[in-house]
Design a protein around this motif. Structure first.
Motif, PDB file in Angstrom:
ATOM      1  N   HIS A  10      -2.487   5.666  -4.815  1.00 50.82           N
ATOM      2  CA  HIS A  10      -2.325   7.068  -4.387  1.00 50.82           C
ATOM      3  C   HIS A  10      -1.459   7.872  -5.374  1.00 50.82           C
ATOM      4  O   HIS A  10      -1.411   7.534  -6.538  1.00 50.82           O
ATOM      5  CB  HIS A  10      -1.788   7.112  -2.961  1.00 50.82           C
ATOM      6  CG  HIS A  10      -2.539   6.176  -2.064  1.00 50.82           C
ATOM      7  ND1 HIS A  10      -3.759   6.482  -1.504  1.00 50.82           N
ATOM      8  CD2 HIS A  10      -2.268   4.893  -1.681  1.00 50.82           C
ATOM      9  CE1 HIS A  10      -4.209   5.452  -0.795  1.00 50.82           C
ATOM     10  NE2 HIS A  10      -3.319   4.465  -0.896  1.00 50.82           N
ATOM     11  N   GLU A  24       3.230   6.279   1.628  1.00 49.45           N
ATOM     12  CA  GLU A  24       2.783   5.092   0.884  1.00 49.45           C
ATOM     13  C   GLU A  24       2.918   5.275  -0.625  1.00 49.45           C
ATOM     14  O   GLU A  24       3.340   4.364  -1.338  1.00 49.45           O
ATOM     15  CB  GLU A  24       1.326   4.790   1.257  1.00 49.45           C
ATOM     16  CG  GLU A  24       0.768   3.567   0.544  1.00 49.45           C
ATOM     17  CD  GLU A  24      -0.723   3.368   0.811  1.00 49.45           C
ATOM     18  OE1 GLU A  24      -1.294   4.141   1.617  1.00 49.45           O
ATOM     19  OE2 GLU A  24      -1.301   2.452   0.201  1.00 49.45           O
ATOM     20  N   HIS A  79      -0.062  -1.226  -2.726  1.00 54.00           N
ATOM     21  CA  HIS A  79      -0.269  -0.326  -1.578  1.00 54.00           C
ATOM     22  C   HIS A  79       0.619  -0.718  -0.405  1.00 54.00           C
ATOM     23  O   HIS A  79       1.223  -1.788  -0.391  1.00 54.00           O
ATOM     24  CB  HIS A  79      -1.736  -0.401  -1.119  1.00 54.00           C
ATOM     25  CG  HIS A  79      -2.684   0.213  -2.089  1.00 54.00           C
ATOM     26  ND1 HIS A  79      -3.274   1.435  -1.892  1.00 54.00           N
ATOM     27  CD2 HIS A  79      -3.131  -0.238  -3.293  1.00 54.00           C
ATOM     28  CE1 HIS A  79      -4.045   1.722  -2.931  1.00 54.00           C
ATOM     29  NE2 HIS A  79      -3.982   0.719  -3.794  1.00 54.00           N
ATOM     30  N   CYS A  80       0.672   0.208   0.582  1.00 58.21           N
ATOM     31  CA  CYS A  80       1.206  -0.125   1.896  1.00 58.21           C
ATOM     32  C   CYS A  80       0.081   0.054   2.889  1.00 58.21           C
ATOM     33  O   CYS A  80      -0.876   0.796   2.651  1.00 58.21           O
ATOM     34  CB  CYS A  80       2.376   0.781   2.278  1.00 58.21           C
ATOM     35  SG  CYS A  80       3.840   0.532   1.272  1.00 58.21           S
TER      36      CYS A  80
HETATM   37 ZN    ZN Z   1      -3.313   2.576  -0.023  1.00 58.36          ZN
END
Ligand code: ZN
Length: 263
Positions: A10, A24, A79-80
């Motif tokens: 992101h 995130e 990522h989260c």
């Molecule tokens: Zn993600």
């Protein structure tokens, strides 16, 4: 030189999952920068390249294109998670992952779970762009859930972020067989104004006899300072041989006279 591609998920106008005061994209960036710093500082012959090092938006296609062009040896996308449940950690490889990707996932997943514990949601497969379009072994990690309160609280702790970073670093180092950099023991700098205990009495004597002025006992000596000490010694010996006694001025005068007579 091994090249590791770290892809912070992101960024910019795409915050990723949002919840409990956490975005995130921010966690992904912090973890990515931490991995680069610690891997390069701690291990030999490794370079970490990043999809992004700031809060900018990038298309998925551009991320894998950059990594493929750079010829990275492995790629890890950070990522989260979101979607509720109990929270925890999970990792993904592609549905048709190479054996090397399977090995990378095994090593990385294990190292991360060792470092930060918590709920292990397992090693999974998915048809994600980042693991599908990367030419090199690739794994995507989902580091806790921003929308699970307990996980979000953990993500707000520096020690947990450090553990996530260390887990990734350890997993990458294990997978690539990296050699840790030698950590040189830090020797405390000596105070050059204080004589070493083993030289203390000699220093005191040399100082009392006028060979040194008493300052900076621990400093290196120059050629000109050596010349001064040698000349002082020489004069003392000449005075001794000439049987000259008295104060320093008288000795100087007598020595000059003796030297003049010799010419
Ligand atoms: Zn993600």
């Amino acid at each position: 030189m091994k090249k590791v591609w770290i892809d912070a998920g992101h960024g910019g106008r795409d915050p990723g999952a949002v919840g409990n005061g956490i975005q995130e994209k921010d966690i992904a960036l912090t973890v990515s920068l931490g991995i680069k710093q610690r891997l390069e500082a701690g291990y030999q012959h490794v370079q970490v390249l990043l999809s992004r090092s700031t809060d900018i938006f990038l298309e998925l296609r551009d991320r894998t294109t950059m990594a493929n062009r750079a010829g990275a040896d492995i790629l890890i996308s950070i990522h989260c998670n979101a979607g509720g449940g109990q929270g925890g950690f999970e990792s993904f490889r592609h549905t048709n992952a190479s054996q090397a990707s399977v090995r990378l996932q095994n090593t990385l997943h294990k190292a991360i779970m060792n470092k930060f514990g918590g709920i292990d949601r397992g090693q999974k497969i998915a048809n994600f762009h980042m693991v599908r379009e990367s030419n090199m072994p690739a794994v995507l990690t989902e580091n806790l859930f921003v929308d699970v309160v307990a996980d979000a609280n953990r993500l707000k702790q520096k020690s947990v972020i450090d553990a996530i970073i260390d887990g990734h670093v350890q997993g990458i180092a294990n997978h690539l067989g990296l050699t840790a950099k030698e950590v040189r023991p830090v020797t405390p700098e000596r105070d050059i104004n204080v004589p070493s205990p083993w030289a203390e009495s000699s220093w005191r004597e040399a100082r009392a006899n006028g060979y040194f002025d008493g300052t900076r006992p621990g400093a290196p000596i120059t050629r000109e300072e050596t010349a001064i000490v040698i000349n002082r010694l020489r004069r003392n010996f000449l005075a001794l041989f000439a049987g000259v006694n008295g104060n320093i001025r008288e000795i100087e005068e007598r020595l000059q006279k003796i030297e003049a007579d010799q010419e």
